[in-house]
Design a protein around this motif. Structure first.
Motif, PDB file in Angstrom:
ATOM      1  N   LEU A  65       0.829  -1.207   0.000  1.00 23.22           N
ATOM      2  CA  LEU A  65       0.000   0.000   0.000  1.00 23.22           C
ATOM      3  C   LEU A  65       0.863   1.257   0.000  1.00 23.22           C
ATOM      4  N   THR A  68       1.871   1.665  -3.535  1.00 22.68           N
ATOM      5  CA  THR A  68       0.712   2.067  -4.340  1.00 22.68           C
ATOM      6  C   THR A  68       0.337   3.517  -4.079  1.00 22.68           C
ATOM      7  N   GLY A  69       0.320   3.894  -2.807  1.00 20.86           N
ATOM      8  CA  GLY A  69      -0.069   5.261  -2.466  1.00 20.86           C
ATOM      9  C   GLY A  69       0.962   6.299  -2.840  1.00 20.86           C
ATOM     10  N   SER A  76      -0.542   9.146  -8.010  1.00 19.34           N
ATOM     11  CA  SER A  76       0.226   8.981  -6.777  1.00 19.34           C
ATOM     12  C   SER A  76       1.592   9.648  -6.893  1.00 19.34           C
ATOM     13  N   SER A 328       1.313   8.140   1.189  1.00 21.91           N
ATOM     14  CA  SER A 328       0.607   6.866   1.338  1.00 21.91           C
ATOM     15  C   SER A 328      -0.121   6.743   2.666  1.00 21.91           C
ATOM     16  N   LEU A 331      -4.006   6.241   2.422  1.00 20.63           N
ATOM     17  CA  LEU A 331      -4.398   4.939   1.892  1.00 20.63           C
ATOM     18  C   LEU A 331      -4.201   3.848   2.943  1.00 20.63           C
ATOM     19  N   ARG A 335      -7.284   1.433   4.183  1.00 20.65           N
ATOM     20  CA  ARG A 335      -7.264   0.011   3.830  1.00 20.65           C
ATOM     21  C   ARG A 335      -6.938  -0.892   5.017  1.00 20.65           C
ATOM     22  N   ASP A 340      -3.266   7.521  10.662  1.00 25.34           N
ATOM     23  CA  ASP A 340      -2.482   8.224   9.652  1.00 25.34           C
ATOM     24  C   ASP A 340      -1.062   8.500  10.128  1.00 25.34           C
TER      25      ASP A 340
END
Length: 382
Positions: A65, A68-69, A76, A328, A331, A335, A340
């Motif tokens: 992740l 990906t983020g 991104s 990221s 995200l 998920r 955060d």
């Protein structure tokens, strides 16, 4: 004939090895910081994985992740580049004084005061002066205020013997208090009810994005600042004098170098870059000065500078990497159900490991440039 051919072959082989020695020597000199930094990152990620396992989550999913983020799509990547822009400038706030042996960790104060100064400078000229001139005035105001603020830590260090690490950190807290006072007091926009802020900039006065990208011009400003800082340190006599003073202050004073001016000058330049980061946050992201200026960019810049080994050019890729990790966070929260602030824990872990790995510099013989010198050069050095 055969003997002559063999002698010729050996001679060519010796010449080739001799021509490769400067390359091997340069590689050995520059490979150590890269190798140790990479190992520090891997160790930090391994330790962080233990923390993730302890809270019942999968480290593999987290890192997937995170990629990906931060870099998994063009959207991104652009988000990561936008977040990297202030990190480039706040990292310089740490890297430049480090060349003089100073540890400045209060760049956050210059960021918030630079943002407030930029917003205050824009208030009387918005709608009167051209857009470009307004942005220039905002940038100059932010750099002057940021330079004075961090330059004060350098002044106290040289002329009063006050530890610059402690003074810059305390000045950061004072700066955040001053920012809150100005934003909630004389500079407050009456229309800002729930979140006190200064009068927002009109859309046409915002910094805008790079053509073809959803990334503001602050990224270009940060990259140019890093290149200019490298030139200042590595090419100019001012930078050479700073490196001499950073290596041995007493020797620099004996040579007649103005150590006091070097310390104050470099800390002021460093602070001006952090102040410029605050201006970019106002003119490109927030649109006004508010409590969101204290977003922690000044503290993340410390990690970026240490990972880059205080090299302004190396700051560019490291800032992009840290910007991607920061991007990221949202995200990961959605998920995996993690807070955060998980990325802050990762950054803290990396920072501790990097400080630990600092003790290993110079201990690996393979990175000793003397191993790759010619026998004559090595004997002369000895």
């Amino acid at each position: 004939m055969t003997i002559e051919a063999n002698d010729s072959t050996l001679s060519l082989a010796g010449e080739r090895r001799g021509s490769l020695r400067p390359i091997l020597e340069w590689t050995a000199r520059h490979a150590e910081p890269v190798a140790i930094s990479l190992v520090a990152i891997l160790i930090g990620l391994a330790l962080f994985s233990i923390f993730i396992l302890a809270v019942g989550k999968s480290p593999a999913t987290l890192f997937q992740l995170m990629y990906t983020g931060g870099f998994g799509s063009w959207f991104s990547v652009q988000n990561s580049l936008s977040r990297a822009a202030p990190l480039l400038l706040t990292a310089l706030c740490v890297a430049l004084p480090a060349r003089l042996g100073l540890v400045i960790i209060g760049g956050e104060g210059a960021v918030v005061l630079g943002g407030v100064a930029a917003a205050a400078a824009a208030l009387p000229i918005v709608g009167v002066a051209p857009v470009f001139l307004t942005l220039v005035v905002m940038g100059v105001a932010a750099m002057v205020v940021g330079g004075i603020w961090i330059g004060l830590a350098g002044f106290l260090r040289h002329y009063r013997g006050v530890n610059e690490t402690i003074s810059s950190l305390l000045l950061a807290y004072i700066a955040i208090a001053l920012m809150n006072q100005f934003v909630e007091g004389p500079l407050r926009d009456p229309a800002s009810l729930n979140k006190p802020s200064t009068t927002p900039l009109p859309p046409e006065y915002m910094l805008g994005n790079i053509p073809g990208m959803d990334v503001h011009w602050g990224l270009v400003i940060g990259v140019v600042a890093c290149i200019a800082s490298w030139i200042l340190i590595e090419v100019t006599s001012f930078g050479f004098a700073a490196r001499i003073a950073g290596g041995n202050v007493r020797a620099a004073q004996i040579q007649g170098l103005p150590v006091g001016r070097l310390i104050v000058g470099f800390t002021a330049i460093a602070g001006s870059f952090a102040g410029l980061a605050g201006m970019i946050e106002v003119a490109a992201v927030q649109g006004s000065a508010n409590a969101s200026l204290a977003a922690g960019y000044g503290y993340t810049g410390i990690l970026v500078a240490f990972l880059a080994r205080q090299n302004p050019l190396a700051i560019i890729p490291v800032a992009i990497l840290l910007g991607g990790i920061d991007a990221s966070g949202g995200l990961i929260q959605r998920r995996m159900g993690l807070p955060d602030a998980t990325v802050l824990v990762l950054q803290g872990t990396l920072f501790i490991v990097i400080l630990f790995c600092e003790t290993f510099y110079g201990r690996f013989k393979i990175f000793n440039p003397d191993l790759w010198k010619s026998p004559q050069a090595a004997k002369g050095r000895a």
